[in-house]
Design an enzyme around this catalytic site. Structure first.
Site, mmCIF file in Angstrom:
data_model
loop_
_atom_site.group_PDB
_atom_site.id
_atom_site.type_symbol
_atom_site.label_atom_id
_atom_site.label_comp_id
_atom_site.label_asym_id
_atom_site.label_seq_id
_atom_site.Cartn_x
_atom_site.Cartn_y
_atom_site.Cartn_z
ATOM 1 N N TYR A 285 0.821 -1.218 0.000
ATOM 2 C CA TYR A 285 0.000 0.000 0.000
ATOM 3 C C TYR A 285 0.855 1.268 0.000
ATOM 4 C CZ TYR A 285 -4.055 -2.957 1.101
ATOM 5 O OH TYR A 285 -5.036 -3.908 1.074
ATOM 6 N N LYS B 67 3.223 -15.496 1.402
ATOM 7 C CA LYS B 67 3.089 -16.155 0.101
ATOM 8 C C LYS B 67 4.526 -16.448 -0.338
ATOM 9 C CE LYS B 67 0.508 -17.501 -3.385
ATOM 10 N NZ LYS B 67 -0.378 -18.668 -3.298
ATOM 11 N N ASP C 205 -3.438 -17.963 0.684
ATOM 12 C CA ASP C 205 -4.625 -18.571 0.070
ATOM 13 C C ASP C 205 -5.186 -19.669 0.975
ATOM 14 O OD1 ASP C 205 -2.158 -19.703 -0.518
ATOM 15 O OD2 ASP C 205 -2.771 -20.538 -2.435
ATOM 16 N N ASP D 86 -5.354 -6.855 5.711
ATOM 17 C CA ASP D 86 -6.558 -6.078 5.390
ATOM 18 C C ASP D 86 -7.680 -7.052 5.026
ATOM 19 O OD1 ASP D 86 -8.257 -4.071 4.657
ATOM 20 O OD2 ASP D 86 -7.138 -3.421 2.891
ATOM 21 N N ASP E 269 -10.906 -8.651 7.690
ATOM 22 C CA ASP E 269 -12.326 -8.420 7.392
ATOM 23 C C ASP E 269 -13.076 -9.744 7.308
ATOM 24 O OD1 ASP E 269 -12.157 -5.720 7.427
ATOM 25 O OD2 ASP E 269 -12.959 -5.401 5.409
#
Ligand code: NAD
Length: 359
Positions: free
Chosen positions: A141, A191, A223, A247, A251
């Site tokens: 980000y 990852k 994943d 993030d 959620d």
């Protein structure tokens, strides 16, 4: 020593929910908590009054505070502000940046009384208690270079996923220490089969592990972590991950608990100063109607007492008072069964205060 708390009500339901949280703080003061509480504008409300979502006076007071309690920012009336640096969310991002809030703690805790509110089967989620530790100021980000440009006569968009060893170590230590205080299990999500930056992430987590011999460290690809969160979420205790994966996963974990109106969060910097806020937004669709659930904000006060003020006993009392209110069957509209009775923002605040007094 008197500690300073800055309350930033913000927009939409922000003033309604922080009003209830401030009553809880006042009740703690009456029980001997030595704090000074003040309020300042942020977000769209601050833009309307001062022409900026983060006035210098608010920022100065935030810097001087031991902890900040934020309601929420944003709303449709500010979506058309052309200068995006003046939009309400820039107030929030500015605070995170200026205070150096790199460590985001997002608990996903399901009160057993609300197991029916989850979209998963109650037996999969009853007793769920996960803490997601998300790195908040680095990663893709914020990485440079970034942009959209013309290459070989076609437009390409690009971002940079970057973490330094120091950034990984800093968030890793927060997560290991959190695991020590909880179930002593830490799952680092990356990852590393594809991304070098997360190969380094995994290497640094492994390097830190011997310093925390009581914590069991495991690794999971993101994943798989997403899949496991909805397949068997109770396997997790503390999860640590970077900004973007955190993030998304936080959620998803939040929704396992059924209502976003129940979830607090904390964002900490290196000196333990923190900003505490509910996970939800400003809910303009219900603002001003007494329908907002203030419990996430009240539970954010409990996190503030625990993580920035070292007042664990008071934090536990607030959490117990919330549990008591749920035991008594009180529900705001968002957590009430369909067509079931519900109480207003102020009424549930009254009930939490009464449970606190009785404790
Ligand atoms: P939202 O979280 O505000 O609302 C989503 C849904 O959940 C709505 O139906 C809302 O009524 C409900 N809801 C949220 N909090 C609730 C509560 N405490 N009690 C009962 N119901 C609640 O998300 P959104 O609708 O996507 O965004 C609305 C505004 O909030 C936007 O301007 C957005 O930018 C902003 N926002 C702010 C923050 C923040 O301040 N941290 C976070 C997310 C979104």
């Amino acid at each position: 020593m008197t500690r300073k708390i800055l309350v930033l009500p913000g927009d939409g339901i922000g003033p309604e929910i922080t009003a209830q949280a401030s009553r809880v703080l006042a009740a703690c003061q009456a029980r001997g908590l030595d704090v000074e509480v003040e309020e300042a504008p942020v977000g769209g409300t601050a833009y309307d009054r001062h022409g900026t979502p983060l006035p210098e006076s608010t920022l100065e007071r935030a810097r001087a505070a031991d902890a900040v309690l934020l309601g929420a920012v944003g709303g449709p009336q500010w979506d058309s502000i052309e200068d995006i640096s003046k939009r309400p969310e820039k107030g929030l991002l500015g605070l995170r940046k200026e205070l150096g809030l790199f460590g985001n703690l997002r608990p996903a805790l399901l009160y057993p009384q609300l197991a029916e509110a989850s979209s998963l089967k109650p037996e999969l989620v009853a007793g769920l208690d996960i803490m997601i530790v998300r790195e908040l100021t680095g990663g893709i980000y914020f990485g440079q270079p970034r942009g959209i440009e013309e290459r070989d006569s076609q437009r390409v968009g690009f971002n940079t996923y970057v973490y330094s060893e120091a950034e990984i170590e800093r968030i890793g230590r927060v997560a290991f220490e959190m695991a020590q205080k909880r179930g002593k299990r830490l799952c680092s999500v990356d990852k590393a089969n594809v991304l070098e930056v997360t190969m380094l992430w995994r290497e640094v987590m492994e390097r830190l592990a011997p310093e925390y011999p009581d914590v069991e460290l495991t690794h999971m690809y993101v994943d798989n972590a997403a899949m496991q969160l909805v397949r068997a979420p109770k396997q997790f205790d503390v999860v640590v991950t970077g900004n973007m994966f955190g993030d998304i996963l936080s959620d998803a974990a939040a929704m396992l608990t059924g209502s976003i109106g129940m979830l607090p969060s904390a964002s900490l910097n290196e000196s333990g100063q923190g900003m505490y806020e509910p996970c939800h937004g400003s809910a303009p669709d219900i603002a001003g109607q007494g329908l907002a659930n203030p419990l996430a904000t009240i539970l954010s006060v409990a996190m503030m007492l625990r993580y920035s003020l070292g007042e664990n006993a008071l934090a536990e009392r607030i959490e117990a008072a919330v549990g008591q209110v749920l035991d008594d069957g009180l529900r705001t509209a968002d957590i009430a069964p369909q067509d079931g009775p519900y109480v207003s923002t102020v009424e549930i605040g009254d009930a939490v205060l009464a449970a606190l007094e009785a404790s």
